[in-house]
Design a protein around this motif. Sequence first.
Motif, PDB file in Angstrom:
ATOM      1  N   LEU A   1      47.961  36.265  45.029  1.00 32.71           N
ATOM      2  CA  LEU A   1      47.144  37.276  44.348  1.00 32.71           C
ATOM      3  C   LEU A   1      47.723  38.675  44.474  1.00 32.71           C
ATOM      4  O   LEU A   1      47.566  39.489  43.558  1.00 32.71           O
ATOM      5  N   VAL A   2      48.369  38.979  45.582  1.00 34.62           N
ATOM      6  CA  VAL A   2      48.785  40.363  45.844  1.00 34.62           C
ATOM      7  C   VAL A   2      50.302  40.528  45.742  1.00 34.62           C
ATOM      8  O   VAL A   2      50.802  41.320  44.946  1.00 34.62           O
ATOM      9  N   ILE A   3      51.024  39.772  46.558  1.00 35.78           N
ATOM     10  CA  ILE A   3      52.469  39.984  46.612  1.00 35.78           C
ATOM     11  C   ILE A   3      53.132  39.606  45.299  1.00 35.78           C
ATOM     12  O   ILE A   3      54.028  40.301  44.804  1.00 35.78           O
ATOM     13  N   ALA A   4      52.670  38.505  44.712  1.00 32.78           N
ATOM     14  CA  ALA A   4      53.236  38.125  43.415  1.00 32.78           C
ATOM     15  C   ALA A   4      52.930  39.176  42.354  1.00 32.78           C
ATOM     16  O   ALA A   4      53.741  39.418  41.450  1.00 32.78           O
ATOM     17  N   ALA A   5      51.767  39.795  42.456  1.00 33.72           N
ATOM     18  CA  ALA A   5      51.431  40.844  41.499  1.00 33.72           C
ATOM     19  C   ALA A   5      52.348  42.046  41.663  1.00 33.72           C
ATOM     20  O   ALA A   5      52.805  42.645  40.677  1.00 33.72           O
ATOM     21  N   ARG A   6      52.621  42.426  42.890  1.00 37.82           N
ATOM     22  CA  ARG A   6      53.506  43.571  43.117  1.00 37.82           C
ATOM     23  C   ARG A   6      54.941  43.270  42.695  1.00 37.82           C
ATOM     24  O   ARG A   6      55.683  44.176  42.293  1.00 37.82           O
ATOM     25  N   ALA A   7      55.328  42.005  42.799  1.00 37.14           N
ATOM     26  CA  ALA A   7      56.687  41.626  42.377  1.00 37.14           C
ATOM     27  C   ALA A   7      56.782  41.378  40.877  1.00 37.14           C
ATOM     28  O   ALA A   7      57.890  41.146  40.369  1.00 37.14           O
ATOM     29  N   GLY A   8      55.645  41.388  40.190  1.00 38.75           N
ATOM     30  CA  GLY A   8      55.643  41.166  38.748  1.00 38.75           C
ATOM     31  C   GLY A   8      55.798  39.721  38.355  1.00 38.75           C
ATOM     32  O   GLY A   8      56.180  39.430  37.216  1.00 38.75           O
ATOM     33  N   LEU A   9      55.500  38.793  39.276  1.00 37.46           N
ATOM     34  CA  LEU A   9      55.618  37.370  38.976  1.00 37.46           C
ATOM     35  C   LEU A   9      54.316  36.857  38.382  1.00 37.46           C
ATOM     36  O   LEU A   9      53.232  37.111  38.934  1.00 37.46           O
ATOM     37  N   LEU A  10      54.403  36.154  37.289  1.00 38.29           N
ATOM     38  CA  LEU A  10      53.251  35.587  36.595  1.00 38.29           C
ATOM     39  C   LEU A  10      52.314  36.695  36.126  1.00 38.29           C
ATOM     40  O   LEU A  10      52.378  37.838  36.570  1.00 38.29           O
ATOM     41  N   ASN A  11      51.441  36.368  35.234  1.00 39.59           N
ATOM     42  CA  ASN A  11      50.470  37.381  34.784  1.00 39.59           C
ATOM     43  C   ASN A  11      49.202  37.260  35.619  1.00 39.59           C
ATOM     44  O   ASN A  11      48.965  36.239  36.276  1.00 39.59           O
ATOM     45  N   PRO A  12      48.365  38.292  35.636  1.00 41.54           N
ATOM     46  CA  PRO A  12      47.181  38.276  36.516  1.00 41.54           C
ATOM     47  C   PRO A  12      46.266  37.089  36.285  1.00 41.54           C
ATOM     48  O   PRO A  12      45.701  36.547  37.241  1.00 41.54           O
ATOM     49  N   GLN A  13      46.079  36.687  35.016  1.00 41.25           N
ATOM     50  CA  GLN A  13      45.172  35.584  34.744  1.00 41.25           C
ATOM     51  C   GLN A  13      45.673  34.286  35.383  1.00 41.25           C
ATOM     52  O   GLN A  13      44.878  33.490  35.917  1.00 41.25           O
ATOM     53  N   VAL A  14      46.994  34.077  35.348  1.00 40.43           N
ATOM     54  CA  VAL A  14      47.548  32.871  35.953  1.00 40.43           C
ATOM     55  C   VAL A  14      47.384  32.904  37.469  1.00 40.43           C
ATOM     56  O   VAL A  14      47.029  31.899  38.096  1.00 40.43           O
ATOM     57  N   ARG A  15      47.612  34.074  38.078  1.00 46.04           N
ATOM     58  CA  ARG A  15      47.485  34.175  39.534  1.00 46.04           C
ATOM     59  C   ARG A  15      46.049  33.925  39.986  1.00 46.04           C
ATOM     60  O   ARG A  15      45.801  33.138  40.914  1.00 46.04           O
ATOM     61  N   VAL A  16      45.103  34.585  39.327  1.00 45.48           N
ATOM     62  CA  VAL A  16      43.698  34.417  39.715  1.00 45.48           C
ATOM     63  C   VAL A  16      43.226  33.003  39.388  1.00 45.48           C
ATOM     64  O   VAL A  16      42.552  32.347  40.202  1.00 45.48           O
ATOM     65  N   GLY A  17      43.569  32.513  38.210  1.00 39.27           N
ATOM     66  CA  GLY A  17      43.159  31.168  37.831  1.00 39.27           C
ATOM     67  C   GLY A  17      43.747  30.112  38.741  1.00 39.27           C
ATOM     68  O   GLY A  17      43.080  29.133  39.114  1.00 39.27           O
ATOM     69  N   GLY A  18      45.026  30.288  39.129  1.00 36.13           N
ATOM     70  CA  GLY A  18      45.647  29.331  40.041  1.00 36.13           C
ATOM     71  C   GLY A  18      44.971  29.323  41.406  1.00 36.13           C
ATOM     72  O   GLY A  18      44.720  28.251  41.985  1.00 36.13           O
ATOM     73  N   GLY A  19      44.648  30.507  41.928  1.00 38.73           N
ATOM     74  CA  GLY A  19      43.957  30.559  43.212  1.00 38.73           C
ATOM     75  C   GLY A  19      42.582  29.921  43.153  1.00 38.73           C
ATOM     76  O   GLY A  19      42.185  29.175  44.064  1.00 38.73           O
ATOM     77  N   ALA A  20      41.843  30.184  42.065  1.00 36.56           N
ATOM     78  CA  ALA A  20      40.512  29.597  41.921  1.00 36.56           C
ATOM     79  C   ALA A  20      40.587  28.084  41.747  1.00 36.56           C
ATOM     80  O   ALA A  20      39.789  27.333  42.337  1.00 36.56           O
ATOM     81  N   ALA A  21      41.567  27.613  40.934  1.00 41.89           N
ATOM     82  CA  ALA A  21      41.696  26.171  40.710  1.00 41.89           C
ATOM     83  C   ALA A  21      42.062  25.452  42.004  1.00 41.89           C
ATOM     84  O   ALA A  21      41.521  24.375  42.307  1.00 41.89           O
ATOM     85  N   LEU A  22      42.955  26.025  42.778  1.00 42.40           N
ATOM     86  CA  LEU A  22      43.322  25.411  44.053  1.00 42.40           C
ATOM     87  C   LEU A  22      42.109  25.343  44.987  1.00 42.40           C
ATOM     88  O   LEU A  22      41.885  24.328  45.663  1.00 42.40           O
ATOM     89  N   SER A  23      41.314  26.395  45.011  1.00 41.81           N
ATOM     90  CA  SER A  23      40.132  26.421  45.877  1.00 41.81           C
ATOM     91  C   SER A  23      39.119  25.361  45.462  1.00 41.81           C
ATOM     92  O   SER A  23      38.566  24.644  46.312  1.00 41.81           O
ATOM     93  N   VAL A  24      38.893  25.232  44.182  1.00 45.50           N
ATOM     94  CA  VAL A  24      37.947  24.223  43.697  1.00 45.50           C
ATOM     95  C   VAL A  24      38.460  22.822  44.008  1.00 45.50           C
ATOM     96  O   VAL A  24      37.689  21.922  44.405  1.00 45.50           O
ATOM     97  N   ALA A  25      39.754  22.615  43.860  1.00 48.57           N
ATOM     98  CA  ALA A  25      40.326  21.301  44.166  1.00 48.57           C
ATOM     99  C   ALA A  25      40.156  20.969  45.650  1.00 48.57           C
ATOM    100  O   ALA A  25      39.856  19.817  46.021  1.00 48.57           O
ATOM    101  N   LEU A  26      40.330  21.946  46.513  1.00 49.55           N
ATOM    102  CA  LEU A  26      40.148  21.705  47.943  1.00 49.55           C
ATOM    103  C   LEU A  26      38.699  21.348  48.260  1.00 49.55           C
ATOM    104  O   LEU A  26      38.436  20.461  49.082  1.00 49.55           O
ATOM    105  N   ILE A  27      37.762  22.028  47.612  1.00 50.39           N
ATOM    106  CA  ILE A  27      36.348  21.714  47.849  1.00 50.39           C
ATOM    107  C   ILE A  27      36.023  20.304  47.360  1.00 50.39           C
ATOM    108  O   ILE A  27      35.314  19.535  48.036  1.00 50.39           O
ATOM    109  N   ALA A  28      36.560  19.923  46.187  1.00 58.71           N
ATOM    110  CA  ALA A  28      36.328  18.572  45.677  1.00 58.71           C
ATOM    111  C   ALA A  28      36.914  17.524  46.618  1.00 58.71           C
ATOM    112  O   ALA A  28      36.287  16.480  46.891  1.00 58.71           O
ATOM    113  N   ALA A  29      38.094  17.800  47.136  1.00 58.91           N
ATOM    114  CA  ALA A  29      38.698  16.864  48.085  1.00 58.91           C
ATOM    115  C   ALA A  29      37.878  16.775  49.363  1.00 58.91           C
ATOM    116  O   ALA A  29      37.731  15.692  49.953  1.00 58.91           O
TER     117      ALA A  29
END
Length: 531
Positions: free
Chosen positions: A50-78
């Motif tokens: 969410l932070v370091i990748a944003a400062r480095a300009g990697l991926l767009n914000p929607q992908v970073r936030v969406g990826g973090g949220a999707a990973l969190s939801v997957a962990l809860i489902a597991a």
Amino acid sequence: MPRPALPPYPVRPPVMKPHKAPWWQREGVVSKLLVLAGGAITLIGVVMLLVIAARAGLLNPQVRVGGGAALSVALIAAALRVHGRPGGSIGGTALAGTGIAGLFIVTVAMTSFYEWLPALAGLALAGVIAGAAGALAVHWRSELLAITVTVAVASLAPVLTGGVTLSLVWFLVILQAAGVWPERLRGWCYLGFVRTLPAVGVALVYISEFRSISSLPAVLTIAGLGMLSLVVSIGKDDELHAACFASAVLPIAAQLSHLDRPVAVLTGGAVAAVMAAVAFAVPQLGTVRRIALGGVAGLLAMESAFVFTDGSWLPVLLLLPGLLVTAIAVSSKSIVTTVFGLAFGVVGGAAYIYFANPAALAFAGRADVELSHATMIGGVLLATWAVLAAQALMGSALQVRPTIAAVGAGVVGLYGATAAFVSFGSSVAGTAGFHTAHLGVTVLWVSVAMFLMGLGIRLPRYGAASLGAGLLLTGCSIAKLFLFDLQAMSGATRAATFIVVGLVLLFAGSRYAQAYARMRGGDKAAPVAQH
């Protein structure tokens, strides 16, 4: 053939103590360490996304936030899938804690780092996530889950808020609030500390750095949640709950010194009044929790008084609540209330003696400068408090001897009355009023002495003590008359003092002789002190 000698008693085989395995070989230790380490590393990776990748300009914000949220939801489902399996409790708890903390961190990022959500919307969403975490912890009966989420968010959220900010304080307040219900249902006393200390620590840092009134609502909320937990929590760990509540009030104590004087006094006084009312109105809390409420309320009230003024009105502000609490103690006969009333009175009395010191009462020049209407009112309050304190001490379970309580109250009350007389005279008429006030003081001392001697006749049980105190005070009055009044007063005042005191002594001696004769004639068998 001789038989072999038998042992005098049967020999028992040595008992082999079971070998205690090292801590890392005990059941569940390795798995807990692995899953906790894995969860911590995963959350750090989410923050880096969410932070370091944003400062480095990697991926767009929607992908970073969406990826973090999707990973969190997957962990809860597991976690929901794993927890019900044999041996899946530890793994399920770790997966759920990591996923829920990840969702909370994503919410903090959307609110504070990317600023996609308004502050209120972000706090509301964080409240929903924290509430769901509490509900799942209650359902699974896992205090570890609630503690894991709180520790993870408190450790990583400052990275997303750019340090200690007001939004970070409020996010941690949300976590503190979400833990009240699980703590109440399951009696999780350690959760109270874990969810309170991060909010308290961040609030204290914010107050010390910014010294702004903007943190006051959050500070009041932290203290309110601490008091709510103290009242509704269950279990026998009263000392732990009391310590947690006391820590929750620390930000208010720090905030008061950075507020404008009227706001600080109103805030501190109102909070102290609410806490004192809860302590008195909810006796089923138990002694330890009521002492914590009353003690914190007293300290806040004292701090409010010191913030309001450091002048001669300070003793008045301290003695007023002491007088009120002590009056309640007289009627309730409560040890806790009596102790708090005594504490207020002792602190207020010490402050009063600092301003109305003996030197100011003895020299007209210092009295004109140091005494005022404030010391006059303070003297009246001190004398009244002393009388009530004696009654409270004798009536409570402390069982203080009446003689000791009466002597203490008499000394303190007489000092307060003397200071009130002198303050009034000096404030109204300067040096002339100072001399006239000392005339009243001498008459007051003689009158009290005569009252004590008469009390010894009416109450033969305390006859010796009352007679001794009366004679001692009479001697002090006569000594004051010759050693102080004769030197310090003007001619007319000096003559009036001698005349009035002499008449009082004549009248009192005559009345005392008549009362003593009636007492001896009415009850020959009554034990009377030798006169």
